[in-house]
Design an enzyme around this catalytic site. Structure first.
Site, PDB file in Angstrom:
ATOM      1  N   HIS A  66       0.842  -1.200   0.000  1.00  0.00           N
ATOM      2  CA  HIS A  66       0.000   0.000   0.000  1.00  0.00           C
ATOM      3  C   HIS A  66       0.883   1.258   0.000  1.00  0.00           C
ATOM      4  O   HIS A  66       0.713   2.160  -0.831  1.00  0.00           O
ATOM      5  CB  HIS A  66      -0.898  -0.051   1.248  1.00  0.00           C
ATOM      6  CG  HIS A  66      -1.694   1.183   1.513  1.00  0.00           C
ATOM      7  ND1 HIS A  66      -3.061   1.201   1.457  1.00  0.00           N
ATOM      8  CD2 HIS A  66      -1.323   2.450   1.855  1.00  0.00           C
ATOM      9  CE1 HIS A  66      -3.501   2.417   1.742  1.00  0.00           C
ATOM     10  NE2 HIS A  66      -2.465   3.195   1.991  1.00  0.00           N
ATOM     11  N   GLU A  67       1.859   1.292   0.911  1.00  0.00           N
ATOM     12  CA  GLU A  67       2.749   2.467   0.990  1.00  0.00           C
ATOM     13  C   GLU A  67       3.608   2.591  -0.262  1.00  0.00           C
ATOM     14  O   GLU A  67       3.869   3.680  -0.755  1.00  0.00           O
ATOM     15  CB  GLU A  67       3.642   2.394   2.228  1.00  0.00           C
ATOM     16  CG  GLU A  67       2.922   2.616   3.535  1.00  0.00           C
ATOM     17  CD  GLU A  67       2.079   3.893   3.550  1.00  0.00           C
ATOM     18  OE1 GLU A  67       2.532   4.927   3.021  1.00  0.00           O
ATOM     19  OE2 GLU A  67       0.947   3.845   4.062  1.00  0.00           O
TER      20      GLU A  67
ATOM     21  N   HIS B  18       1.801   4.367  -2.998  1.00  0.00           N
ATOM     22  CA  HIS B  18       1.867   5.825  -2.847  1.00  0.00           C
ATOM     23  C   HIS B  18       3.224   6.345  -3.336  1.00  0.00           C
ATOM     24  O   HIS B  18       3.317   7.305  -4.094  1.00  0.00           O
ATOM     25  CB  HIS B  18       1.774   6.229  -1.369  1.00  0.00           C
ATOM     26  CG  HIS B  18       0.414   6.107  -0.759  1.00  0.00           C
ATOM     27  ND1 HIS B  18      -0.696   6.697  -1.287  1.00  0.00           N
ATOM     28  CD2 HIS B  18       0.000   5.482   0.382  1.00  0.00           C
ATOM     29  CE1 HIS B  18      -1.740   6.428  -0.495  1.00  0.00           C
ATOM     30  NE2 HIS B  18      -1.340   5.691   0.518  1.00  0.00           N
TER      31      HIS B  18
END
Ligand SMILES: [Zn+2]
Length: 377
Positions: free
Chosen positions: A66-67, A70
């Site tokens: 998820h990170e 980004h």
């Protein structure tokens, strides 16, 4: 949030853990073992604990993905990403600069929850392919792991889309307001206000649930709310500061009585009579009343000590031609960007070739500190 344990680098981004992550890892493993005991009472303790630990690790990998999403999109938009740190409440990507337009902010923010959503549905899909029927309990340990991870990733996506800035949902909201109003500050302020309202709701709901049912989940919710409240307050203060800074020229903050030295002076005399005596670090070198360069302890370091008496300040300095200079009406923000980009600490401020002052990072710091007092409560 600074990583205390460095795990390595992925795509040039350093990945690390904050100590608080271990608390959540232990809690997750514990609650998973309880979950597996209840969905599959027939499993041995060894199977339950291995499944719990493996699931915990995979959950960690999903958070990292998820990170990473980004960070990679931020990189694709030309922003510098320093690191990813996982901590008790998830992960943070340290992106060095803010997105410069609403569109990139939108995509950088939304890609995280989107990846969690895709991962979640992919895992449920794999469980379905291996024979799981929706609405039934998992038949095998592998299926139980797949299901738990699938649901938790979908929940993670949903939680992150709560419009509480600085959660992803709050950032998406900010990007949308920015897109519509073309005003980044107004967007941050509005998103931070919505964030504070959402945080209050979390705290109230959490406390209500805690007192009504006396369960730990309620306190946890209140704690997340408190964390969000603090974070959105901070971003609110930050936008006020940036607004105070924006549009303000360097002339308002720079040092006007910049100390000068004559170029023919020796480095030896400069060090003893100017550098050590005044406590200043940056001197303008003048020749016939005209600025010819700058000298700081950094330039002195490049001259061997035995040559100090024989070298002139003129010979040791950074000449004007190699210096980045700015005009008095340059916005301070722009000067700060120049200093960060070129990794320098001060900029001479020139007007018609005449030295008006020196602008350095500490002037911005001083300005921000004075302003921060106004907003501190
Ligand atoms: Zn995120």
């Amino acid at each position: 949030m600074q990583a205390q344990i460095k795990l390595g680098r992925i795509a040039g981004i350093s990945v690390g853990l904050h100590y608080s992550w271990f608390i959540i890892a232990a809690l997750i493993t514990l609650s998973l073992s309880g979950h597996f005991h209840s969905v599959a009472p027939g499993w041995s303790d060894a199977v339950v604990w291995s499944a719990a630990i493996i699931t915990g690790l995979l959950f960690f990998a999903a958070l990292l993905a998820h990170e990473m999403a980004h960070s990679l999109v931020a990189k694709a938009y030309g922003l510098k990403v320093r690191s990813i740190t996982l901590f008790a409440l998830g992960g943070v990507s340290q992106i060095e600069s803010e997105a410069s337009d609403a569109k990139s902010e939108f995509w950088i923010a939304i890609v995280g929850p989107l990846s969690s959503l895709v991962i979640g549905f992919a895992l449920l899909f794999v469980a379905r392919l291996s024979g799981w029927l929706p609405g039934t309990d998992p038949a095998t340990p592998v299926m139980a792991v797949l299901l738990w991870l699938g649901y938790i990733n979908i929940m993670l996506a949903a939680f992150n889309m709560v419009p509480g800035y600085p959660l992803d949902g709050g950032r998406v909201l900010r990007a949308l307001i920015w897109w519509v109003t073309h005003n980044a500050d107004r967007a941050t302020r509005l998103a931070a206000q919505v964030g504070q309202a959402v945080a209050f709701m979390f705290i109230m709901l959490g406390l209500y649930r805690f007192f009504a049912g006396a369960n730990f989940g309620g306190l946890w919710l209140a704690f997340i709310g408190w964390f969000l409240l603090d974070a959105s307050r901070r971003s609110h203060v930050q936008v006020e500061l940036m607004e105070g800074l924006r549009g303000r020229p360097v002339a308002d903050m720079m040092d006007r009585d910049c100390p000068t030295v004559e170029g023919h002076l020796s480095v030896q005399d400069f060090v003893h009579e100017y550098l050590l005596r005044s406590g200043r670090r940056c001197f303008a070198v003048v020749h016939n009343g005209q600025l010819s360069g700058l000298i700081t302890p950094n330039e002195v370091k490049h001259v061997d000590r035995e040559n100090w008496a024989r070298t002139s300040v003129q010979g040791a300095m950074r000449p004007l031609s190699q210096l980045r200079t700015i005009a008095p009406d340059t916005p301070a923000i722009q000067a700060l960007e120049i200093m960060s980009r070129e990794d320098i600490n001060q900029l001479p401020v020139l007007s018609d070739g005449r030295l008006e002052g020196i602008f350095s990072r500490r002037h911005i710091l001083g300005f921000l500190q004075n302003h921060a007092e106004l907003y501190r409560r």
